[in-house]
Design an enzyme around this catalytic site. Structure first.
Site, PDB file in Angstrom:
ATOM      1  CD  GLU A  35      24.765  26.522  71.573  1.00  0.00           C
ATOM      2  OE1 GLU A  35      24.729  27.394  70.672  1.00  0.00           O
ATOM      3  OE2 GLU A  35      23.763  25.918  71.976  1.00  0.00           O
ATOM      4  CG  HIS A  86      34.713  23.304  84.724  1.00  0.00           C
ATOM      5  ND1 HIS A  86      35.150  24.073  85.779  1.00  0.00           N
ATOM      6  CD2 HIS A  86      33.356  23.386  84.729  1.00  0.00           C
ATOM      7  CE1 HIS A  86      34.102  24.609  86.396  1.00  0.00           C
ATOM      8  NE2 HIS A  86      33.001  24.202  85.779  1.00  0.00           N
ATOM      9  CG  HIS A 138      31.353  22.744  90.074  1.00  0.00           C
ATOM     10  ND1 HIS A 138      30.005  23.040  89.972  1.00  0.00           N
ATOM     11  CD2 HIS A 138      31.966  23.464  89.112  1.00  0.00           C
ATOM     12  CE1 HIS A 138      29.821  23.900  88.973  1.00  0.00           C
ATOM     13  NE2 HIS A 138      31.001  24.170  88.438  1.00  0.00           N
ATOM     14  CG  HIS A 194      32.131  28.304  88.144  1.00  0.00           C
ATOM     15  ND1 HIS A 194      30.826  28.516  87.727  1.00  0.00           N
ATOM     16  CD2 HIS A 194      32.576  27.250  87.432  1.00  0.00           C
ATOM     17  CE1 HIS A 194      30.507  27.623  86.804  1.00  0.00           C
ATOM     18  NE2 HIS A 194      31.560  26.833  86.604  1.00  0.00           N
TER      19      HIS A 194
END
Length: 225
Positions: free
Chosen positions: A92, A113, A115, A180
């Site tokens: 969310e 997205h 990692h 990130h």
């Protein structure tokens, strides 16, 4: 305690456009894991425009792409409204990270997205990923991949930094997210996944080349010895 956000409307998998978007995202996620570019946790999120309704996106519902099921998706508008399906709290908070990229780049059809470990190493170091590996160029990334300055996950600052970095680098299909991970775009879900694979392969190869004295710049087309 954060609660899962549930729409009053179930995911309309009987709608052929939504079903096509779901199948495209599932295929892209499968390709990412098959290419071994995901982190050990399998963390990530992905979205794609719903065909026929370009102001609606299909977004993965939870923060792990590993083992994602056929009903773990949500339909959201470019304004960030939940139309159908559900969103876990961790997803969310990243809705705007996706919607604002689509708004800034109307030609974008998908956003992914991850990692991915080698690429994320560059992000954590705050270093641009050099575009010196031919496979990256063939994936459409012809310039160094820029770094969006750090902002807490899902925060307005993080979203603004991402959009500003894309805007300042109009030819880049991806940005690194400082401390990130990465954010890659494509005209469709398969294209965005291919770019993630190319980025991760490039990061791994470039780190290896660094130990050998550094990656050499590519010669202009037609160049040679």
């Amino acid at each position: 305690m954060s609660q899962t956000l549930q729409s009053t409307a179930p995911l309309p998998l009987g709608d052929s456009d939504v079903a096509a978007a779901r199948d495209a995202l599932l295929g892209a996620v499968t390709d990412l894991f098959a290419s071994d570019v995901m982190s050990k946790s399998g963390h990530g999120n992905a979205s794609v425009r719903v065909p026929g309704t370009p102001d609606h996106l299909l977004l993965t519902s939870r923060g792990l792409l590993r083992g994602i099921g056929p009903e773990e998706f949500a339909v959201v508008t470019l304004d960030g409204d939940l139309v159908a399906g559900w969103l876990a709290p961790e997803n969310e908070e990243i809705v705007r990270m996706h919607t604002e990229v689509y708004r800034a780049r109307p030609g974008t059809g998908s956003v992914v997205h991850t990692h991915s470990p080698f690429t994320t190493a560059y992000a954590v170091a705050g270093r641009e990923l050099p575009a010196r590996y031919e496979s990256l160029l063939r994936a459409g990334q012809t310039e160094d991949v820029p770094v969006a300055p750090y902002g807490p996950r899902g925060s307005g600052r993080a979203v603004t930094q991402i959009v500003d970095t894309f805007t300042a680098n109009p030819r880049s299909g991806a940005v690194l997210l400082a401390n990130h991970g990465l954010l890659a775009t494509g005209t469709d879900a398969a294209g965005a996944a291919r770019l993630v694979v190319a980025l991760e392969e490039t990061a791994q190869v470039t780190l290896g080349a660094t130990a050998l004295g550094g990656a050499l710049p590519l010669e202009p087309e037609g160049g040679g010895r």
